[in-house]
Write a protein that holds these residues in place. Structure first.
Motif, mmCIF file in Angstrom:
data_model
loop_
_atom_site.group_PDB
_atom_site.id
_atom_site.type_symbol
_atom_site.label_atom_id
_atom_site.label_comp_id
_atom_site.label_asym_id
_atom_site.label_seq_id
_atom_site.Cartn_x
_atom_site.Cartn_y
_atom_site.Cartn_z
ATOM 1 N N THR A 15 76.865 -1.315 4.819
ATOM 2 C CA THR A 15 77.662 -1.226 6.114
ATOM 3 C C THR A 15 77.417 0.272 6.636
ATOM 4 O O THR A 15 77.002 0.542 7.638
ATOM 5 C CB THR A 15 78.999 -1.402 5.828
ATOM 6 O OG1 THR A 15 79.324 -2.855 5.406
ATOM 7 C CG2 THR A 15 79.724 -1.324 7.260
ATOM 8 N N GLN A 26 68.213 -4.973 2.117
ATOM 9 C CA GLN A 26 69.331 -3.903 2.096
ATOM 10 C C GLN A 26 70.196 -3.942 0.708
ATOM 11 O O GLN A 26 70.764 -2.856 0.357
ATOM 12 C CB GLN A 26 70.355 -4.546 3.206
ATOM 13 C CG GLN A 26 69.931 -4.090 4.629
ATOM 14 C CD GLN A 26 71.061 -4.598 5.683
ATOM 15 O OE1 GLN A 26 71.489 -5.708 5.646
ATOM 16 N NE2 GLN A 26 71.194 -3.698 6.244
ATOM 17 N N GLU A 62 71.825 3.270 10.791
ATOM 18 C CA GLU A 62 70.503 2.544 11.795
ATOM 19 C C GLU A 62 70.954 2.263 12.968
ATOM 20 O O GLU A 62 69.929 2.505 13.908
ATOM 21 C CB GLU A 62 70.047 1.484 10.814
ATOM 22 C CG GLU A 62 69.314 1.763 9.727
ATOM 23 C CD GLU A 62 68.612 0.402 8.848
ATOM 24 O OE1 GLU A 62 69.284 -0.697 9.355
ATOM 25 O OE2 GLU A 62 67.859 0.568 8.179
ATOM 26 N N GLN A 63 72.173 1.852 13.429
ATOM 27 C CA GLN A 63 72.583 1.471 14.982
ATOM 28 C C GLN A 63 72.973 2.732 15.676
ATOM 29 O O GLN A 63 73.466 2.392 16.738
ATOM 30 C CB GLN A 63 73.503 0.469 14.528
ATOM 31 C CG GLN A 63 73.089 -0.800 14.324
ATOM 32 C CD GLN A 63 73.878 -1.822 13.816
ATOM 33 O OE1 GLN A 63 75.097 -1.710 14.062
ATOM 34 N NE2 GLN A 63 73.553 -3.053 13.237
ATOM 35 N N ARG A 90 73.850 0.399 7.944
ATOM 36 C CA ARG A 90 73.919 -0.298 9.073
ATOM 37 C C ARG A 90 74.451 0.350 10.357
ATOM 38 O O ARG A 90 73.888 0.643 11.440
ATOM 39 C CB ARG A 90 74.695 -1.630 9.169
ATOM 40 C CG ARG A 90 73.916 -2.883 8.720
ATOM 41 C CD ARG A 90 73.000 -3.629 9.539
ATOM 42 N NE ARG A 90 72.561 -4.801 8.824
ATOM 43 C CZ ARG A 90 73.028 -5.749 8.755
ATOM 44 N NH1 ARG A 90 74.328 -6.279 9.422
ATOM 45 N NH2 ARG A 90 72.285 -6.927 8.312
ATOM 46 N N GLY A 137 76.521 -8.430 12.105
ATOM 47 C CA GLY A 137 75.742 -7.546 11.860
ATOM 48 C C GLY A 137 75.871 -6.232 12.344
ATOM 49 O O GLY A 137 75.174 -5.390 12.138
ATOM 50 N N TRP A 138 76.996 -5.962 13.298
ATOM 51 C CA TRP A 138 77.109 -4.775 13.890
ATOM 52 C C TRP A 138 78.542 -4.212 13.557
ATOM 53 O O TRP A 138 79.490 -4.540 14.272
ATOM 54 C CB TRP A 138 77.084 -5.283 15.452
ATOM 55 C CG TRP A 138 75.806 -5.684 15.747
ATOM 56 C CD1 TRP A 138 75.237 -6.877 15.882
ATOM 57 C CD2 TRP A 138 74.506 -4.863 16.343
ATOM 58 N NE1 TRP A 138 73.939 -7.100 16.332
ATOM 59 C CE2 TRP A 138 73.378 -5.841 16.665
ATOM 60 C CE3 TRP A 138 74.322 -3.564 16.814
ATOM 61 C CZ2 TRP A 138 72.313 -5.106 17.268
ATOM 62 C CZ3 TRP A 138 73.423 -2.926 17.521
ATOM 63 C CH2 TRP A 138 72.191 -3.990 17.416
#
Length: 640
Positions: free
Chosen positions: A386, A578, A392-393, A389, A345-346
């Motif tokens: 992706t 998502q 967001e990260q 993500r 998830g990263w």
């Protein structure tokens, strides 16, 4: 066998072929189409020279379409740089749309002169291309005369072919008789779909054509059929391994004693010896081949990996793998764990985590990222989850739109925007000129520069709306407008130093830790491939820069195909929320919704394709024994 050594290539291209229980036609597989095209051009050149040495004419049957373009480019190069003369050459083209004016940009007459005849010393009277202007009542006799001209020239010494998704050669569509000669034919709907991008819509594609017949082609002394790309893989498998049938006309070539199928790796991917080589002969079991075989076996027997037994392996030709590994139990666990470790998830790496078994590094925690998008929507269509993500990260995400995408905006949409502009500035001559240009545009006419700017501006505004929705600052959005694309036509220019310099400048400015790029070569109008090559060439220029030691390149696939599980090195699962967020980001590209100009052979809208593809990847992972995710986006790492 994949060819790489020139001497080996020449031998295998013309050499003897021993039929296997699967393959019924001689075929040679190359690493890429450029390498193969040069070899084919070399064979043609040698034939021309050999005929000239004994004062004979060389009679060539020629094809159109994207497949032979690099062959023609190499022949032109040989003429200009090596003195190859075409003065003894007579040519007969396979086909032409009907009705069709010779100077229309979609005509095969225009294609052949643009790519070959205008650049060589062939005698104009020696060029024969079916006439798309012939009157209906004269077509039959014209076709008879075309056959007589071939016969009078001594028959075809060499015939170059491509292949359509229907299995057609020339325009011999499914149902064509093996004894057919030059004639008028009705085009299959799939063939017209495939040509739609060249004609800016299927409604503009002619419904009929004039084509050489199957029997005409089979009489050629030498036949070479070219096939490039994964979108040709299925029909190539049917043609080479299937039975002879009029429903796949190219299968008639199985009866030709001197025919060779020249393929790139992608076009050969469905052949049994490539897709499942353990069914053909003993294998060297690399780690990738082990994964490919076990995922194939899992799908074949309908069991997740951890439930496969020794009996399953033995029954499906994989006993040698068990001998090498010891037991199915240990092998299953090994492959299961390898697949599980692709899931994260990263996508930018998980801070503070052990990254030895993760797809990405944990450091630096905040990475500089460039997402290269060939068109102004591939970013969200192909990796919207992706993308989300990464933002967001907390990573510094840059989006680089490599082309303007202007050609994919319809005249109706452009007119709508121009008329809105006119409401705010009724006296604008520029706006009035744009409206007039659109309303008075002739069929096949190239847009004016002002109209192209408007269409490019529409794509730009849509892209900014989508990236703002996903939280990316406008300063991080880069519109590169690579020059190769800006022709106003479906046909683009070759990649130039200017294109590469633009790519290099952006990479040097950002010094990224991650690059994402479209590795989808099934794009029906070729822009993805050129954009990918522009990145590869830029990486070659920059690879010795110190900051490039910390840069990893991840390839995503586009709207047409996805990486297969054995190819995937990073899998990003998506929640239902998502999936919806990605859909909304795609919706900002309103000009590409509902009426897509270049959708290829798939009638679904891009957002539907993207969701279906991501759900299918998740389903494949689930069937292999992984967790049940709503959707998965997949990536493969590229090493430079």
């Amino acid at each position: 066998m994949v060819m790489s050594n020139n001497k080996e290539m020449k031998y295998h291209l013309a050499g003897q072929f021993e039929e296997t229980r699967f393959e019924k036609s001689h075929n040679v597989i190359f690493e890429n189409s450029l390498e193969a095209s040069k070899l084919v051009a070399s064979e043609i050149a040698q034939l021309i020279k050999q005929k000239a040495s004994v004062n004979q004419k060389c009679v060539l049957g020629l094809a159109t379409g994207s497949s032979p373009i690099k062959v023609y480019e190499e022949l032109v190069r040989m003429h200009k740089e090596e003195g190859l003369s075409f003065s003894n050459v007579i040519t007969f083209n396979l086909d032409e749309y009907w009705p069709m004016q010779p100077d229309d940009i979609q005509s095969y007459h225009h294609f052949m002169h643009e790519h070959l005849f205008n650049h060589i010393d062939i005698v104009p009277e020696s060029v024969h291309i079916p006439d798309g202007t012939i009157q209906p009542e004269e077509v039959y006799q014209y076709c008879v005369d075309y056959e007589l001209k071939i016969k009078e020239a001594g028959g075809l010494d060499f015939q170059l072919l491509g292949i359509g998704r229907t299995g057609h050669i020339g325009f011999n569509e499914p149902g064509s008789h093996y004894n057919s000669s030059t004639r008028s034919i009705t085009l299959d709907h799939i063939t017209r779909e495939d040509a739609a991008s060249d004609f800016l819509g299927i409604e503009n594609v002619p419904k009929r054509a004039i084509t050489m017949g199957i029997n005409t082609i089979k009489k050629a002394k030498r036949v070479i059929l070219l096939a490039w790309g994964v979108n040709k893989a299925e029909v190539i498998q049917q043609t080479i391994e299937g039975k002879i049938t009029s429903q796949v006309p190219a299968t008639y070539l199985q009866e030709h004693t001197n025919a060779t199928f020249v393929l790139d790796k992608e076009a050969s991917s469905e052949l049994t010896r490539i897709k499942s080589p353990w069914l053909v002969s003993s294998c060297v079991w690399t780690e990738e081949l082990k994964k490919k075989a076990i995922f194939w076996l899992s799908d074949k027997v309908g069991k997740p990996i951890l439930k496969l037994t020794d009996k399953d392996y033995n029954e499906y030709g994989m006993s040698s793998l068990l001998v090498e590994e010891g037991s199915s139990y240990e092998l299953n666990i090994k492959i299961f764990n390898a697949l599980q470790r692709t899931i994260t998830g990263w996508p930018g790496g998980k801070p503070g985590a052990d990254d030895s078994r993760r797809p990405e590094r944990s450091t630096p925690e905040k990475k500089r990222v460039i997402i290269f998008s060939p068109h102004p929507d591939d970013d969200v269509i192909s990796m919207g989850g992706t993308f989300d993500r990464l933002v967001e990260q907390g990573h510094e995400v840059h989006i680089a739109y490599q082309t303007s995408g202007n050609i994919a905006v319809s005249d109706d949409d452009a007119l709508k925007f121009a008329e809105v502009f006119k409401l705010f500035d009724p006296n604008s001559n520029n706006t009035e000129n744009i409206i007039s240009s659109i309303l008075n545009k002739e069929a096949n006419e190239i847009d004016t520069l002002e109209v192209r700017k408007l269409k490019g501006g529409i794509r730009r505004a849509e892209s900014l709306a989508a990236t703002r929705y996903l939280g990316v600052p406008d300063d991080n959005i880069h519109f590169l407008n690579l020059p190769f694309y800006e022709t106003g036509k479906v046909k683009k220019n070759n990649l130039s130093k200017e294109d590469i310099d633009i790519m290099c400048a952006l990479i040097e400015e950002i010094k990224p830790h991650q690059i994402y790029a479209a590795g989808d070569l099934a794009d029906p109008h070729g822009t993805h491939k050129v954009c990918l090559n522009s990145l590869f060439e830029a990486l070659e220029v920059l690879k010795n820069q110190k900051y490039m030691n910390d840069c990893w390149v991840w390839l995503y696939r586009g709207a047409w195909f996805e990486w297969q599980p054995h190819e995937i090195e990073m899998a990003i699962p998506m929640s239902p929320d998502q999936v919806v967020k990605k859909r909304h980001a795609i919706f900002y590209h309103q000009s590409q919704k509902d009426k897509v100009m270049f959708q290829g052979n798939d009638a679904r809208e891009f957002w539907v394709r993207a969701e279906d593809r991501n759900k299918l990847t998740a389903e494949k992972y689930r069937n292999l024994g992984m967790a049940d995710y709503a959707a998965i986006e997949a990536f493969k790492r590229y090493f430079f």
